[in-house]
Motif scaffolding. Structure first.
Motif, mmCIF file in Angstrom:
data_model
loop_
_atom_site.group_PDB
_atom_site.id
_atom_site.type_symbol
_atom_site.label_atom_id
_atom_site.label_comp_id
_atom_site.label_asym_id
_atom_site.label_seq_id
_atom_site.Cartn_x
_atom_site.Cartn_y
_atom_site.Cartn_z
ATOM 1 N N UNK A 1 9.492 -30.558 -9.352
ATOM 2 C CA UNK A 1 8.323 -31.524 -9.169
ATOM 3 C C UNK A 1 7.236 -31.403 -10.178
ATOM 4 N N UNK A 2 7.685 -30.410 -11.280
ATOM 5 C CA UNK A 2 6.763 -30.629 -12.439
ATOM 6 C C UNK A 2 5.697 -29.681 -12.201
ATOM 7 N N UNK A 3 6.070 -28.654 -11.257
ATOM 8 C CA UNK A 3 5.018 -27.560 -10.710
ATOM 9 C C UNK A 3 5.010 -26.468 -11.556
ATOM 10 N N UNK A 4 5.989 -26.061 -12.112
ATOM 11 C CA UNK A 4 6.550 -24.963 -13.071
ATOM 12 C C UNK A 4 6.980 -25.432 -14.276
ATOM 13 N N UNK A 5 6.040 -25.143 -15.331
ATOM 14 C CA UNK A 5 6.649 -25.347 -16.859
ATOM 15 C C UNK A 5 7.335 -24.400 -17.394
ATOM 16 N N UNK A 6 8.210 -24.537 -18.104
ATOM 17 C CA UNK A 6 9.159 -23.552 -19.070
ATOM 18 C C UNK A 6 9.143 -24.232 -20.481
ATOM 19 N N UNK A 7 8.390 -23.404 -21.131
ATOM 20 C CA UNK A 7 8.241 -23.787 -22.754
ATOM 21 C C UNK A 7 7.866 -22.656 -23.451
ATOM 22 N N UNK A 8 7.454 -22.929 -24.749
ATOM 23 C CA UNK A 8 7.319 -21.535 -25.490
ATOM 24 C C UNK A 8 6.236 -20.465 -24.933
ATOM 25 N N UNK A 9 5.065 -21.099 -24.715
ATOM 26 C CA UNK A 9 3.929 -20.251 -24.058
ATOM 27 C C UNK A 9 4.490 -19.452 -22.654
ATOM 28 N N UNK A 10 5.459 -20.184 -21.684
ATOM 29 C CA UNK A 10 5.717 -19.444 -20.516
ATOM 30 C C UNK A 10 6.928 -18.680 -21.310
ATOM 31 N N UNK A 11 7.580 -18.702 -22.042
ATOM 32 C CA UNK A 11 8.479 -17.791 -22.292
ATOM 33 C C UNK A 11 8.064 -16.474 -23.143
ATOM 34 N N UNK A 12 6.988 -16.623 -23.991
ATOM 35 C CA UNK A 12 6.394 -15.570 -24.557
ATOM 36 C C UNK A 12 5.739 -14.680 -23.412
ATOM 37 N N UNK A 13 5.041 -15.197 -22.565
ATOM 38 C CA UNK A 13 4.304 -14.602 -21.240
ATOM 39 C C UNK A 13 5.421 -13.804 -20.616
ATOM 40 N N UNK A 14 6.659 -14.646 -20.306
ATOM 41 C CA UNK A 14 7.836 -13.768 -19.455
ATOM 42 C C UNK A 14 7.855 -12.437 -20.172
ATOM 43 N N UNK A 15 8.345 -12.585 -21.475
ATOM 44 C CA UNK A 15 8.917 -11.492 -22.299
ATOM 45 C C UNK A 15 7.778 -10.606 -22.390
ATOM 46 N N UNK A 16 6.431 -10.676 -22.737
ATOM 47 C CA UNK A 16 5.436 -9.767 -23.049
ATOM 48 C C UNK A 16 5.110 -9.197 -21.515
ATOM 49 N N UNK A 17 5.314 -9.712 -20.417
ATOM 50 C CA UNK A 17 4.946 -9.333 -19.369
ATOM 51 C C UNK A 17 5.800 -8.102 -18.553
ATOM 52 N N UNK A 18 7.204 -8.999 -18.690
ATOM 53 C CA UNK A 18 8.403 -7.924 -18.265
ATOM 54 C C UNK A 18 8.348 -6.594 -19.057
ATOM 55 N N UNK A 19 8.357 -6.691 -20.353
ATOM 56 C CA UNK A 19 8.494 -5.467 -21.022
ATOM 57 C C UNK A 19 7.091 -4.560 -21.048
ATOM 58 N N UNK A 20 5.863 -5.266 -20.612
ATOM 59 C CA UNK A 20 4.643 -4.470 -20.511
ATOM 60 C C UNK A 20 4.947 -3.828 -19.086
ATOM 61 N N UNK A 21 5.290 -4.507 -18.156
ATOM 62 C CA UNK A 21 5.362 -3.572 -16.795
ATOM 63 C C UNK A 21 6.399 -2.690 -16.898
ATOM 64 N N UNK A 22 7.477 -2.843 -17.736
ATOM 65 C CA UNK A 22 8.545 -1.534 -17.867
ATOM 66 C C UNK A 22 7.807 -0.547 -18.445
ATOM 67 N N UNK A 23 7.090 -0.796 -19.342
ATOM 68 C CA UNK A 23 6.465 0.391 -20.317
ATOM 69 C C UNK A 23 5.311 1.164 -19.347
ATOM 70 N N UNK A 24 4.589 0.440 -18.707
ATOM 71 C CA UNK A 24 3.530 0.679 -18.036
ATOM 72 C C UNK A 24 3.937 1.349 -16.537
ATOM 73 N N UNK A 25 5.319 1.375 -16.311
ATOM 74 C CA UNK A 25 5.969 2.035 -15.161
ATOM 75 C C UNK A 25 5.973 3.459 -15.256
ATOM 76 N N UNK A 26 6.584 3.538 -16.533
ATOM 77 C CA UNK A 26 6.937 4.755 -17.237
ATOM 78 C C UNK A 26 5.513 5.727 -17.558
#
Length: 486
Positions: A67-92
């Motif tokens: 219902x339009x509550x979750x937006x998937x675009x370039x901004x979301x995509x970049x944040x997804x990648x940066x956050x996921x990789x960032x969390x992986x690095x920070x876990x180590x």
């Protein structure tokens, strides 16, 4: 039925993070304490899978699901990648201080959930989801801030929680005002209704909502938690708190100005520009006299928010805004994590002089630190240099030339307090034997042997961050030049 499943698969990167958090928690319950590294591997795999899924979705057209509550675009995509990789690095990075901790599994799970909240902030297309993202990006972080369970950590947690609760109330008041003004919480409907709304309700709503995202980003004037929490927690957790939620919050602010606040009768871009100027200026001024390396980096992160908010201010004014935001977010995440990894490499050394003494014979470590610190300044050919260049171009194209001038002056000024750290490190301070070999448990480690057995992890991550900052700078510079030429 197939349409519903397709919408669910659109959230595959987030589902993988959630699955990793739940599976990690269950695995930790049935794993002996001395083998909690299995959870670390599982969490890392979930993060990498999420980043791959997000990268694969970048080429897909933008869409809004549920219902339009979750937006998937370039901004979301970049944040997804940066956050996921960032969390992986920070876990180590955190593994050096968490190894042997009775709640090691819970820490990794909380880091995953906080990352999921950061992505929710960035992808929000509805005010209610924005509030939910704010809570998910806050509550796990309160626990992480005080994970060491010492006096400094408890104080940091209390300050973080109390200010987060206060600003959260302001944010809820802002959401309520916008709902009263427009009768909806959807960003698209707000964009259509707010231009005709009551100016008083609109002003309260804009200020309240912006206060919430500014708090998560660590921007002035709701930045007071940043230095105390950063200095009160362990270096890996400080790196997490000043990187992961900031990425989602900046993206959330960007989307707010690009959609619901784009055509309101208030000059919201000017307000954000003033916040940007105040953040970069006050952050730099406060960093000049800092001798504690964590407090210095804390004020550095406040100043970095100022540069990031420059592109937020012109989100609806120029086509250069989205690529500028993407480059700067990626560059900031890599470089900031690298700087905190340098602190984590000598966790008992809290002052500039102590740090220089601790790494006196490790010249490559100093070189990598210099790359990261000069990267935070914006020195070519690092990633933040290209990010700043793109942000300055976007702000200039968006009609904020005066803000570009202030940012340029602050960029030069920031060099001086980074040099206060670089100079002693290069001066050849003799290495103290106890610090040099990593003997002792240190004041902030969870396990007595963590510094000795895992010193290579933060050092390796520091070197990796320095190299990645240079590679991202060279790669994004070529990409930006190609994009501008076409």
């Amino acid at each position: 039925m197939s349409g519903g499943s397709e919408r669910v698969l659109a959230l595959l990167p987030e589902l993988l993070l959630l699955l990793g958090a739940v599976s990690g928690l269950l695995l930790g319950l049935w794993t002996p304490q001395h083998r909690q590294w299995r959870v670390r591997l599982l969490v890392t795999a979930a993060c990498l899978a999420s980043a791959i899924a997000a990268a694969a979705a970048l080429s897909e057209p933008a869409e809004r699901v549920f219902e339009g509550t979750w937006v998937i675009d370039t901004t979301t995509g970049v944040v997804r990648i940066v956050v996921a990789l960032g969390v992986a690095v920070l876990v180590w990075l955190a593994s050096a201080s968490l190894a042997g901790h009775p709640r090691e599994t819970e820490a990794y799970v909380l880091m995953l959930l906080g990352g999921l909240g950061s992505i929710a902030l960035a992808a929000s297309g509805d005010l209610l989801l924005l509030v939910a993202g704010y809570l998910l990006a806050s509550v796990p972080l309160y626990a992480l801030a005080g994970f060491a369970k010492d006096s400094a950590g408890v104080e940091a947690t209390m300050k973080y929680y109390l200010m987060g609760a206060f600003v959260g109330v302001l944010m809820l008041i802002g959401v309520a005002a916008l709902v009263l003004a427009a009768g909806t919480t959807s960003y698209l409907d707000l964009a259509a209704q707010l231009p005709e709304a009551s100016p008083a309700l609109l002003a309260v709503g804009v200020l309240g909502v912006l206060a919430g995202v500014a708090f998560k980003a660590g921007a002035v004037p709701v930045h007071f938690w940043v230095p105390d929490v950063t200095a009160g927690t362990t270096p890996p957790m400080a790196a997490y708190l000043t990187t992961i939620p900031k990425i989602g919050a900046v993206a959330a602010a960007f989307r707010l100005l690009a959609e619901p606040f784009a055509d309101v009768p208030l000059d919201v871009p000017l307000l954000v520009a003033v916040i940007a100027a105040a953040s970069m200026t006050l952050g730099n001024l406060a960093a000049f006299n800092q001798t504690d390396v964590l407090r210095l980096l804390a004020y550095s992160t406040v100043s970095q928010v100022g540069y990031l908010f420059m592109v937020v201010a012109v989100a609806a004014r120029t086509d250069l805004a989205v690529p500028a935001l993407a480059i700067y977010l990626a560059g900031y995440a890599v470089t900031n994590i690298g700087a905190f990894a340098a602190v984590a490499a000598a966790p008992a050394a809290r002052t500039i002089t102590d740090w220089a003494t601790a790494v006196g014979r490790h010249r490559w470590l100093v070189v990598s630190l210099v790359v990261c610190l000069l990267g935070l300044v914006g020195t070519p050919p690092t990633a933040i240099f290209i990010g700043k260049l793109a942000v300055f171009a976007a702000a200039w194209d968006g009609g904020l030339a005066w803000l570009v001038v202030i940012a340029a002056v602050n960029t030069v000024a920031s060099l001086f307090y980074y040099l206060r750290w670089i100079a002693p490190a290069f001066a050849g301070v003799p290495a103290a034997p106890s610090m040099q070999e990593g003997a002792g448990s240190g004041p902030r480690t969870a396990a007595g042997t963590a510094q000795r057995t895992r010193r290579g992890v933060p050092t390796g991550l520091l070197h990796g961050a320095a190299v990645m900052s240079l590679l991202l700078g060279l790669g994004s510079g070529w990409w930006l030049a190609f994009a501008l030429s076409t």
